[in-house]
Write an enzyme that holds these catalytic residues in place. Structure first.
Site, PDB file in Angstrom:
ATOM      1  N   LYS A  16       0.607  -1.292  -0.245  1.00 17.04           N
ATOM      2  CA  LYS A  16       0.064   0.244   0.322  1.00 17.04           C
ATOM      3  C   LYS A  16       1.061   1.220  -0.005  1.00 17.04           C
ATOM      4  O   LYS A  16       0.516   2.330  -0.681  1.00 17.04           O
ATOM      5  CB  LYS A  16      -1.062  -0.191   1.306  1.00 17.04           C
ATOM      6  N   SER A  54       0.710 -10.325  -0.151  1.00 19.55           N
ATOM      7  CA  SER A  54       0.711  -8.336  -0.241  1.00 19.55           C
ATOM      8  C   SER A  54       1.212  -7.793   1.297  1.00 19.55           C
ATOM      9  O   SER A  54       0.871  -6.991   0.994  1.00 19.55           O
ATOM     10  CB  SER A  54      -0.970  -8.963  -1.149  1.00 19.55           C
TER      11      SER A  54
HETATM   12  C1  LIG Z   1      -5.156  -3.447   0.280  1.00 19.28           C
HETATM   13  C2  LIG Z   1      -4.847  -5.449   0.380  1.00 19.28           C
HETATM   14  C3  LIG Z   1      -4.917  -6.522  -0.641  1.00 19.28           C
HETATM   15  C4  LIG Z   1      -5.978  -5.659  -1.942  1.00 19.28           C
HETATM   16  O1  LIG Z   1      -5.469  -4.572  -3.227  1.00 19.28           O
HETATM   17  P1  LIG Z   1      -6.851  -3.963  -3.303  1.00 19.28           P
HETATM   18  O2  LIG Z   1      -6.071  -2.811  -4.007  1.00 19.28           O
HETATM   19  O3  LIG Z   1      -7.365  -2.808  -2.304  1.00 19.28           O
HETATM   20  O4  LIG Z   1      -7.357  -4.516  -4.315  1.00 19.28           O
HETATM   21  C5  LIG Z   1      -4.738  -7.010  -0.417  1.00 19.28           C
HETATM   22  N1  LIG Z   1      -3.464  -7.140   0.231  1.00 19.28           N
HETATM   23  C6  LIG Z   1      -3.393  -6.628   1.540  1.00 19.28           C
HETATM   24  C7  LIG Z   1      -2.243  -7.114   2.707  1.00 19.28           C
HETATM   25  C8  LIG Z   1      -4.014  -5.493   1.507  1.00 19.28           C
HETATM   26  O5  LIG Z   1      -3.755  -4.455   2.384  1.00 19.28           O
END
Ligand SMILES: *Cc1c(COP(=O)(O)O)cnc(C)c1O
Length: 335
Positions: free
Chosen positions: A60, A314
């Site tokens: 993010k 992510s």
């Molecule tokens: C925000 C987030 C997502 C999803 O991302 P989007 O852009 O909202 O689709 C996936 N994994 C984690 C850990 C996140 O913080």
């Protein structure tokens, strides 16, 4: 899937924004790392894009920094505001501190102390308001109107999408060879939109596969309906992707760039957290393990063999206390 010329122009617009995004003033280029045990078990070569290793432990920071850095001096002087209880809050707080911009983060009253402290320790103001996220969001939007602070969306903003798209730029540079598919976790669709725009412009043969929690499958619902829909309820175990409606800007891209969307259950996420741990000795949060859970399901259903598959890990923001539950559920998961 041959894009129209208007669609191709949209992709080109995003590719240019991605190439110009100065995210490395704050974010790091994360490793694309082999997962030997998973690869062996799956009969495919699995590579993990380690976004859990970012300074705020999720990708993010890329989108938040790219958004803030594009603001005019005047906008910067008025400050920014957002609503988030999670990784976006930490990203905005850190990006704002780096750029000397005042940041206000509205968080629901139920937000764990750990996350409130995370925002405050990065120098941002944390305002606790509302019983749940939609209330916090409405309050933040209202405050934005009244104070002149710039609202920073977690996913529905072209600059945020372009920042997230730098993940794909790195993957293609780190792995110039044959790549069959990239599995991307989906919440509001900012990450998958940036990744898909970049990859479909340059390497359209690589499949982009979205992975959603079955309790917040808003992209799948929108693709099925041909228009964005709002889910009546959303489960929050995978809190990073607990979003009821896919973003408008993201959907403009996902509509024609995403090859497939799959959903997985919470127990599959717990098992995937364990698999990732076995290969890396790192813990991911439930949302962070969506892509690996997706790969396991994809291989089981398609009998794919000998392919090269990338999972975007992510994020890693999980409370230590939750690990007992994750370990218990991983033990009962079938997948
Ligand atoms: C925000 C987030 C997502 C999803 O991302 P989007 O852009 O909202 O689709 C996936 N994994 C984690 C850990 C996140 O913080």
């Amino acid at each position: 899937m041959t894009p129209t010329s208007a669609e191709q122009d949209l992709l080109e617009h995003y590719v240019k924004k991605i190439l110009a995004a100065p995210v490395y003033e704050l974010a790091v280029a994360t490793p694309l790392q082999a997962a030997p045990a998973l690869s062996q078990a799956m009969g495919n070569r699995i590579l993990l894009k380690r976004e859990d290793l970012q300074p705020t432990f999720s990708f993010k920071i890329r989108g938040a920094y790219n958004k803030l850095v594009q603001l005019t001096q005047e906008q910067r002087s008025r400050g920014v505001i957002t609503a988030s209880a999670g990784n976006h809050a930490q990203g905005v707080a850190l990006a704002a501190r780096e750029l000397g911009v005042s940041a206000c983060i509205v968080m629901p009253l139920t937000t764990p102390e750990l996350k409130v402290t995370g925002v405050r320790s990065r120098g941002a103001e944390a305002l606790l308001h509302g019983e749940s996220f939609p209330f916090a969001l409405a309050f933040a939007l209202d405050l934005a109107r009244r104070t002149g602070r710039e609202f920073v969306s977690p996913f529905d903003d072209p600059d945020v999408i372009a920042g997230q798209g730098t993940v794909a730029m790195e993957i293609l540079r780190q792995h110039p060879g044959r790549l069959d598919a990239i599995f991307v976790p989906v919440g509001g669709g900012g990450l998958i939109a940036g990744v898909a725009a970049y990859v479909k412009y340059l390497r359209p043969e690589i499949r982009i596969i979205g992975v959603e929690s079955e309790h917040s499958a808003c992209l799948q619902a929108a693709l099925a309906a041909g228009t964005r829909v709002t889910l009546p309820a959303v489960g929050t175990f995978a809190d990073g992707v607990a979003v009821a409606q896919i973003g408008a800007h993201g959907f403009d891209i996902c509509r024609f760039c995403v090859d497939e969307v799959m959903t997985v259950a919470n127990d599959q996420l717990c098992a995937a957290i364990r698999d990732i741990y076995d290969d890396t000795r790192s813990i991911t949060e439930p949302s962070g393990a969506l892509a690996v859970a997706g790969i396991k399901q994809y291989v089981a259903q398609s009998a794919a063999q000998g392919q090269t598959l990338v999972a975007i890990n992510s994020g890693a923001n999980i409370n230590f206390d939750s690990l007992r539950h994750v370990a218990e559920r991983a033990a009962v998961a079938i997948a």
